[in-house]
Design a protein around this motif. Structure first.
Motif, PDB file in Angstrom:
ATOM      1  N   CYS A   1      30.537  25.341  43.237  1.00  0.00           N
ATOM      2  CA  CYS A   1      30.831  25.589  41.905  1.00  0.00           C
ATOM      3  C   CYS A   1      29.557  26.838  41.603  1.00  0.00           C
ATOM      4  CB  CYS A   1      30.691  24.373  40.809  1.00  0.00           C
ATOM      5  SG  CYS A   1      28.861  23.760  40.677  1.00  0.00           S
ATOM      6  N   PRO A   2      29.774  27.571  40.235  1.00  0.00           N
ATOM      7  CA  PRO A   2      28.520  28.389  40.002  1.00  0.00           C
ATOM      8  C   PRO A   2      27.214  27.669  39.972  1.00  0.00           C
ATOM      9  CG  PRO A   2      30.535  28.730  38.625  1.00  0.00           C
ATOM     10  CD  PRO A   2      30.757  27.455  39.386  1.00  0.00           C
ATOM     11  N   SER A   3      27.053  26.434  39.343  1.00  0.00           N
ATOM     12  CA  SER A   3      25.903  25.906  39.231  1.00  0.00           C
ATOM     13  C   SER A   3      25.268  25.606  40.548  1.00  0.00           C
ATOM     14  CB  SER A   3      26.066  24.471  38.446  1.00  0.00           C
ATOM     15  OG  SER A   3      25.016  23.552  38.452  1.00  0.00           O
ATOM     16  N   CYS A   4      26.049  25.250  41.278  1.00  0.00           N
ATOM     17  CA  CYS A   4      25.435  25.091  42.833  1.00  0.00           C
ATOM     18  C   CYS A   4      25.047  26.341  43.327  1.00  0.00           C
ATOM     19  CB  CYS A   4      26.509  24.271  43.834  1.00  0.00           C
ATOM     20  SG  CYS A   4      26.684  22.508  43.419  1.00  0.00           S
ATOM     21  N   HIS A   5      25.841  27.461  43.377  1.00  0.00           N
ATOM     22  CA  HIS A   5      25.273  28.587  43.895  1.00  0.00           C
ATOM     23  C   HIS A   5      23.987  28.967  43.457  1.00  0.00           C
ATOM     24  CE1 HIS A   5      28.714  29.288  46.645  1.00  0.00           C
ATOM     25  NE2 HIS A   5      29.484  29.105  45.621  1.00  0.00           N
ATOM     26  N   GLN A   6      24.065  28.872  41.867  1.00  0.00           N
ATOM     27  CA  GLN A   6      22.686  29.370  41.323  1.00  0.00           C
ATOM     28  C   GLN A   6      21.565  28.611  41.777  1.00  0.00           C
ATOM     29  OE1 GLN A   6      23.918  28.852  37.015  1.00  0.00           O
ATOM     30  NE2 GLN A   6      25.483  30.670  37.191  1.00  0.00           N
ATOM     31  N   VAL A   7      21.606  27.386  41.973  1.00  0.00           N
ATOM     32  CA  VAL A   7      20.583  26.498  42.425  1.00  0.00           C
ATOM     33  C   VAL A   7      19.901  27.237  43.695  1.00  0.00           C
ATOM     34  CG1 VAL A   7      19.748  24.478  43.564  1.00  0.00           C
ATOM     35  CG2 VAL A   7      21.158  24.460  41.353  1.00  0.00           C
ATOM     36  N   PHE A   8      21.126  27.441  44.737  1.00  0.00           N
ATOM     37  CA  PHE A   8      20.644  27.964  45.874  1.00  0.00           C
ATOM     38  C   PHE A   8      20.335  29.319  45.959  1.00  0.00           C
ATOM     39  CE2 PHE A   8      22.873  24.134  47.143  1.00  0.00           C
ATOM     40  CZ  PHE A   8      21.970  23.441  48.066  1.00  0.00           C
ATOM     41  N   ALA A   9      20.620  30.057  44.990  1.00  0.00           N
ATOM     42  CA  ALA A   9      20.248  31.384  44.674  1.00  0.00           C
ATOM     43  C   ALA A   9      18.919  31.414  44.161  1.00  0.00           C
ATOM     44  CB  ALA A   9      21.196  32.440  44.288  1.00  0.00           C
ATOM     45  N   GLY A  10      18.273  30.249  43.729  1.00  0.00           N
ATOM     46  CA  GLY A  10      17.111  30.245  42.809  1.00  0.00           C
ATOM     47  C   GLY A  10      17.255  30.869  41.069  1.00  0.00           C
ATOM     48  N   THR A  11      18.566  31.042  40.910  1.00  0.00           N
ATOM     49  CA  THR A  11      18.687  31.642  39.510  1.00  0.00           C
ATOM     50  C   THR A  11      18.961  30.630  38.362  1.00  0.00           C
ATOM     51  OG1 THR A  11      21.045  32.216  40.305  1.00  0.00           O
ATOM     52  CG2 THR A  11      19.152  33.832  40.803  1.00  0.00           C
ATOM     53  N   HIS A  12      19.180  29.554  38.797  1.00  0.00           N
ATOM     54  CA  HIS A  12      19.831  28.457  37.855  1.00  0.00           C
ATOM     55  C   HIS A  12      18.655  28.399  36.588  1.00  0.00           C
ATOM     56  CE1 HIS A  12      21.575  25.005  35.845  1.00  0.00           C
ATOM     57  NE2 HIS A  12      22.518  25.067  36.750  1.00  0.00           N
ATOM     58  N   ALA A  13      19.211  28.513  35.239  1.00  0.00           N
ATOM     59  CA  ALA A  13      18.559  28.392  34.293  1.00  0.00           C
ATOM     60  C   ALA A  13      17.447  27.156  34.040  1.00  0.00           C
ATOM     61  CB  ALA A  13      19.154  28.557  32.722  1.00  0.00           C
ATOM     62  N   ASP A  14      17.867  25.877  34.530  1.00  0.00           N
ATOM     63  CA  ASP A  14      17.341  24.731  34.327  1.00  0.00           C
ATOM     64  C   ASP A  14      16.596  24.378  35.720  1.00  0.00           C
ATOM     65  OD1 ASP A  14      18.256  24.315  31.993  1.00  0.00           O
ATOM     66  OD2 ASP A  14      20.008  23.411  32.453  1.00  0.00           O
ATOM     67  N   LEU A  15      16.170  25.286  36.691  1.00  0.00           N
ATOM     68  CA  LEU A  15      15.540  24.975  37.934  1.00  0.00           C
ATOM     69  C   LEU A  15      14.356  25.863  37.839  1.00  0.00           C
ATOM     70  CD1 LEU A  15      15.101  23.377  40.621  1.00  0.00           C
ATOM     71  CD2 LEU A  15      16.476  25.426  41.521  1.00  0.00           C
ATOM     72  N   LEU A  16      13.263  25.251  37.851  1.00  0.00           N
ATOM     73  CA  LEU A  16      11.913  26.225  37.765  1.00  0.00           C
ATOM     74  C   LEU A  16      11.688  25.968  39.460  1.00  0.00           C
ATOM     75  CD1 LEU A  16       9.844  24.905  34.638  1.00  0.00           C
ATOM     76  CD2 LEU A  16      10.375  27.372  35.364  1.00  0.00           C
ATOM     77  N   LEU A  17      11.390  27.054  40.211  1.00  0.00           N
ATOM     78  CA  LEU A  17      10.830  27.255  41.306  1.00  0.00           C
ATOM     79  C   LEU A  17       9.710  27.515  41.404  1.00  0.00           C
ATOM     80  CD1 LEU A  17      13.739  28.621  43.532  1.00  0.00           C
ATOM     81  CD2 LEU A  17      12.970  26.520  43.603  1.00  0.00           C
ATOM     82  N   VAL A  18       8.759  26.673  42.003  1.00  0.00           N
ATOM     83  CA  VAL A  18       7.068  26.949  41.914  1.00  0.00           C
ATOM     84  C   VAL A  18       6.844  27.062  43.603  1.00  0.00           C
ATOM     85  CG1 VAL A  18       5.087  26.481  41.415  1.00  0.00           C
ATOM     86  CG2 VAL A  18       6.943  25.479  39.877  1.00  0.00           C
ATOM     87  N   ARG A  19       6.587  28.204  43.990  1.00  0.00           N
ATOM     88  CA  ARG A  19       5.973  28.571  45.294  1.00  0.00           C
ATOM     89  C   ARG A  19       4.568  28.927  45.098  1.00  0.00           C
ATOM     90  NH1 ARG A  19      10.931  31.525  46.911  1.00  0.00           N
ATOM     91  NH2 ARG A  19      12.310  29.799  47.308  1.00  0.00           N
ATOM     92  N   PRO A  20       3.732  28.223  45.556  1.00  0.00           N
ATOM     93  CA  PRO A  20       2.156  29.034  45.470  1.00  0.00           C
ATOM     94  C   PRO A  20       2.328  30.048  46.497  1.00  0.00           C
ATOM     95  CG  PRO A  20       2.210  26.436  45.415  1.00  0.00           C
ATOM     96  CD  PRO A  20       3.462  26.881  45.732  1.00  0.00           C
ATOM     97  N   GLU A  21       1.978  31.044  46.009  1.00  0.00           N
ATOM     98  CA  GLU A  21       1.893  32.193  47.008  1.00  0.00           C
ATOM     99  C   GLU A  21       0.484  32.353  47.712  1.00  0.00           C
ATOM    100  OE1 GLU A  21       4.462  33.736  47.769  1.00  0.00           O
ATOM    101  OE2 GLU A  21       5.732  34.265  46.024  1.00  0.00           O
ATOM    102  N   GLY A  22      -0.571  31.867  47.247  1.00  0.00           N
ATOM    103  CA  GLY A  22      -1.768  32.095  47.520  1.00  0.00           C
ATOM    104  C   GLY A  22      -2.223  30.901  48.157  1.00  0.00           C
ATOM    105  N   LEU A  23      -3.489  30.550  48.711  1.00  0.00           N
ATOM    106  CA  LEU A  23      -3.926  29.289  49.358  1.00  0.00           C
ATOM    107  C   LEU A  23      -4.084  28.147  48.548  1.00  0.00           C
ATOM    108  CD1 LEU A  23      -6.403  31.225  51.665  1.00  0.00           C
ATOM    109  CD2 LEU A  23      -4.306  30.096  52.322  1.00  0.00           C
TER     110      LEU A  23
END
Ligand SMILES: [Zn+2]
Length: 391
Positions: free
Chosen positions: A74-96
């Motif tokens: 569904c669109p929700s699942c696709h958005q989660v995997f694309a990292g664009t879902h409005a209710d999913l905050l993705l945090v990836r520390p870029e530095g050390l």
């Protein structure tokens, strides 16, 4: 099609745990009584690199946000995997490390209401990179959770987080999948021929993404081959020094390729966000704002480049150590699965002793340690290569 949990070979127990939790979460939303203990608001995904802890966390997020419990389509699942879902905050520390300011902002955003009416999810990769103050800021949010907020933290092991946070999370433990399980995924999902899939899976020792890259990306396979030529080439001082230089250069090239691919799209996105090229009132002011944001981005990119370079070199050293570990297994006649083709090991195995092999493995591990202490890479690798060349 098995829904959102399809890319977790060999993690059957984890998948069962997460399915149960997702069902419990859905029951909560519909006002029914969930299965006791199935769902909670803070999770810690642990497992060795490549075992898929962030894949599992992402799949769980998809299952929680999907109206059908994680259909994968569904669109929700696709958005989660694309990292664009409005209710999913993705945090990836870029530095050390991840600082307290960033964490405070994150905690504020996480307290918001979910726009889709289900959950507000924060997926925090490499949560072990939190500084101590950042961990304290995080702890407050986890101790007093907003009713619809779910925290998904990822770290190599539970011990990598401070005990106060660890004790408030439900731990999800991913295991190293068998080579057969990884190979089956490469064959079924990526269409890779079985023998090649199994060879790549063995070489990657349970690291699914790495196995896929080795099977599909000729340059990754070539870099691995370069690393594995080191043991037979370090016959004396000269070749040892040049092997060290080659290892450093190869790692730098690979790191450069990885970061360049990420950097430019980020700069482009930032320029677009500030409307570069437009004219009119307020544009000059916006441009000044952009200069500051661009500087921040470049600082983050620089610190990420340092981390990628370090990780890439470490990956090469681990492969080298694994090669000697295979030699040692042959020398000891141990009945274990080898990461490398036995034919490539026999000559070296028969021309040295287990003691010498152990010493070489220790030299590699010592070199990895020096690198974490910020010793110049070439110096550390030269010292290692010299130890490898000694009889
Ligand atoms: Zn879905």
């Amino acid at each position: 099609m098995t829904g959102v949990f399809h890319d977790l070979p060999g993690q059957d127990a984890v998948v069962a745990q997460l399915r149960r939790a997702a069902a419990g979460a859905a029951a909560l939303l519909s006002g029914q009584r969930p299965e006791p203990g199935a769902m909670t608001h803070a999770w810690l995904f642990t497992g060795p690199p490549g075992s898929g802890r962030s894949v599992a966390a992402r799949a769980f997020a998809a299952a929680l946000l999907c109206p059908s419990g994680g259909c994968g389509e569904c669109p929700s699942c696709h958005q989660v995997f694309a990292g664009t879902h409005a209710d999913l905050l993705l945090v990836r520390p870029e530095g050390l490390s991840y600082g307290v300011k960033q964490t405070r902002e994150l905690v504020l955003r996480a307290a918001g209401k979910p726009t889709g009416g289900r959950w507000q999810i924060v997926l925090f990769e490499d949560a072990d990179r939190c500084t101590e103050q950042a961990a304290n800021a995080l702890l407050k949010a986890i101790e007093e959770p907003a009713p619809r907020t779910v925290w998904l933290l990822c770290a190599p092991s539970a011990e990598d987080l401070v005990p106060t946070i660890r004790s408030r999370c439900r731990v999800v433990t991913l295991v190293v999948p068998s080579s057969e399980a990884v190979a089956a995924v490469l064959t079924d999902r990526d269409g890779i021929e079985p023998a090649r899939a199994l060879a790549a899976a063995r070489a990657a020792q349970g690291h699914v993404g790495r196995a896929r890259r080795l099977a599909l990306d000729p340059s990754a396979a070539k870099r691995r081959a370069d690393v594995l030529r080191v043991p037979s080439s370090v016959t004396s001082l000269g070749p040892a020094l040049s092997a060290a230089a080659t290892l450093v250069r190869t790692a730098e090239e690979e790191a450069k390729a990885v970061t360049e691919e990420l950097d430019e799209p980020e700069r482009e996105a930032l320029r677009r966000a500030f409307g570069e090229g437009s004219s009119g009132k307020g544009v000059a002011k916006a441009m000044r704002g952009m200069a500051g944001a661009m500087k921040d981005l470049e600082d983050r990119q620089k610190s990420r480049a340092t981390r990628v370079k370090r990780d890439t070199l470490d990956q090469a050293l681990l492969e080298l150590a694994q090669f000697y570990r295979d030699i040692l297994m042959l020398q000891l006649d141990a009945d274990v699965e080898l990461a490398n083709d036995p034919a490539s090991l026999r000559k070296l195995a028969s021309s040295s002793t287990p003691e010498a092999t152990l010493r070489r493995i220790q030299a590699i591990m010592h070199c990895r340690e020096l690198l974490t202490l910020n010793v110049a890479p070439l110096l550390a690798l030269e010292e290692m290569a010299l130890s490898l060349s000694e009889g």
